[in-house]
Motif scaffolding. Structure first.
Motif, PDB file in Angstrom:
ATOM      1  N   ALA A  99       0.838  -1.305   0.135  1.00 14.45           N
ATOM      2  CA  ALA A  99       0.101  -0.163  -0.189  1.00 14.45           C
ATOM      3  C   ALA A  99       0.834   1.369   0.021  1.00 14.45           C
ATOM      4  CB  ALA A  99      -0.937  -0.184   1.267  1.00 14.45           C
TER       5      ALA A  99
ATOM      6  N   THR B 205       2.545  -4.996  -3.180  1.00 16.96           N
ATOM      7  CA  THR B 205       1.178  -5.294  -3.040  1.00 16.96           C
ATOM      8  C   THR B 205       0.367  -3.998  -2.789  1.00 16.96           C
ATOM      9  OG1 THR B 205       1.873  -7.609  -1.797  1.00 16.96           O
ATOM     10  CG2 THR B 205      -0.715  -6.928  -1.860  1.00 16.96           C
ATOM     11  N   ASP B 206      -0.786  -4.009  -3.656  1.00 15.83           N
ATOM     12  CA  ASP B 206      -1.642  -2.831  -3.616  1.00 15.83           C
ATOM     13  C   ASP B 206      -0.831  -1.424  -3.603  1.00 15.83           C
ATOM     14  OD1 ASP B 206      -4.018  -1.531  -3.325  1.00 15.83           O
ATOM     15  OD2 ASP B 206      -4.160  -1.645  -1.202  1.00 15.83           O
TER      16      ASP B 206
ATOM     17  N   LEU C 104      -2.855  -6.594  -7.251  1.00 12.08           N
ATOM     18  CA  LEU C 104      -3.667  -5.155  -6.934  1.00 12.08           C
ATOM     19  C   LEU C 104      -3.051  -3.954  -7.239  1.00 12.08           C
ATOM     20  CD1 LEU C 104      -5.578  -6.549  -3.704  1.00 12.08           C
ATOM     21  CD2 LEU C 104      -6.458  -6.364  -5.834  1.00 12.08           C
ATOM     22  N   SER C 105      -1.650  -4.001  -7.799  1.00 12.88           N
ATOM     23  CA  SER C 105      -1.099  -2.670  -7.786  1.00 12.88           C
ATOM     24  C   SER C 105      -1.420  -1.789  -9.359  1.00 12.88           C
ATOM     25  CB  SER C 105       0.601  -3.087  -7.908  1.00 12.88           C
ATOM     26  OG  SER C 105       1.032  -3.361  -6.646  1.00 12.88           O
TER      27      SER C 105
END
Length: 244
Positions: free
Chosen positions: A116, A145-146, A166-167
């Motif tokens: 994130a 990730t993300d 999710l990136s």
């Protein structure tokens, strides 16, 4: 201020400090502000940074193995962000960090993890995500990730088997990158530059693949996609899919 391994430093503003070759292994920094600091050959092995802000700071040949950065800010100025030059970052962890325009040059990044994080327009020139075990076994490990990797420069990187689920990789430069077997589930690859990239065995299920032209890839055997994605990939190749 006690500069020693295991020290705990909280709510401090540290300006123009030169901590060259200081040993701060396992130290904890909480809510600190670093301005114009130089960390040359500084040892931060297994150190922890929580809610810290780094302004015009440079890490050069620093030992950041197993270091953890949580909710830290590395603000960019005039499109120049954090500078990590020839640092050891094996198994380092970045969570919810602001790293726009950061530059990781010549760094050792085996098993690094970004979760994130805002990595917009970051670059990784001459950095490695691999480690050699013994004389013949080489492994590659990394996780994004993300994360926001829009406009990031990942060209030529060896990221086989990496996790990028999710990136956002919109307009990212993936040219010549090895992403064989990578986890790209739910990623956004809209207008990513993929010339000569390797996506063999990569998992793109649930990813945004509009405009992804498979003909520009170096390899894509065993690429995994969902049934609803095949039409977008065919359209990107100039194939007009008509209903029966």
């Amino acid at each position: 201020m006690q500069l020693q391994p295991g020290a705990r430093i909280e709510n401090q503003t540290i300006a123009d400090a030169d901590w060259g070759e200081a040993d701060l292994g396992e130290a904890i920094f909480s809510a600190c502000v670093f301005e114009g600091a130089i960390f040359a050959s500084t040892r931060f092995h297994a150190a922890r940074f929580e809610r810290c802000r780094f302004v015009r700071c440079r890490f050069s040949h620093a030992d950041l193995r197993e270091a953890a950065f949580e909710a830290c800010q590395f603000p960019a100025e005039a499109q120049r962000g954090a500078a990590f030059a020839f640092c050891r970052l094996e198994e380092a962890r970045f969570s919810r960090c602001e790293l726009t325009h950061a530059r990781f040059e010549g760094c050792e990044l085996y098993d690094v993890s970004f979760e994130a994080c805002n990595l917009m327009a970051t670059a990784f020139p001459r950095s490695s995500f691999s480690r050699t075990f013994g004389r013949k076994v080489e492994r590659i490990a990394a996780a994004f990730t993300d994360c926001n990797l829009e406009l990031a420069d990942l060209s030529g990187l060896r990221l086989a088997g990496a996790r990028l689920s999710l990136s956002r990789l919109r307009e990212a430069d993936l040219s010549g990158a090895d992403l064989a077997g990578a986890d790209l589930t739910g990623a956004d690859l809209f207008q990513a530059i993929v010339d000569e990239a390797k996506l063999s065995g990569a998992d793109l299920r649930g990813a945004e693949v509009s405009g992804l032209d498979l003909r520009r890839l170096a390899a894509y055997a065993d690429l995994k996609i969902g049934a609803d994605q095949q039409f977008r990939l065919l359209d990107a190749m100039g194939i007009d899919v008509q209903p029966q």
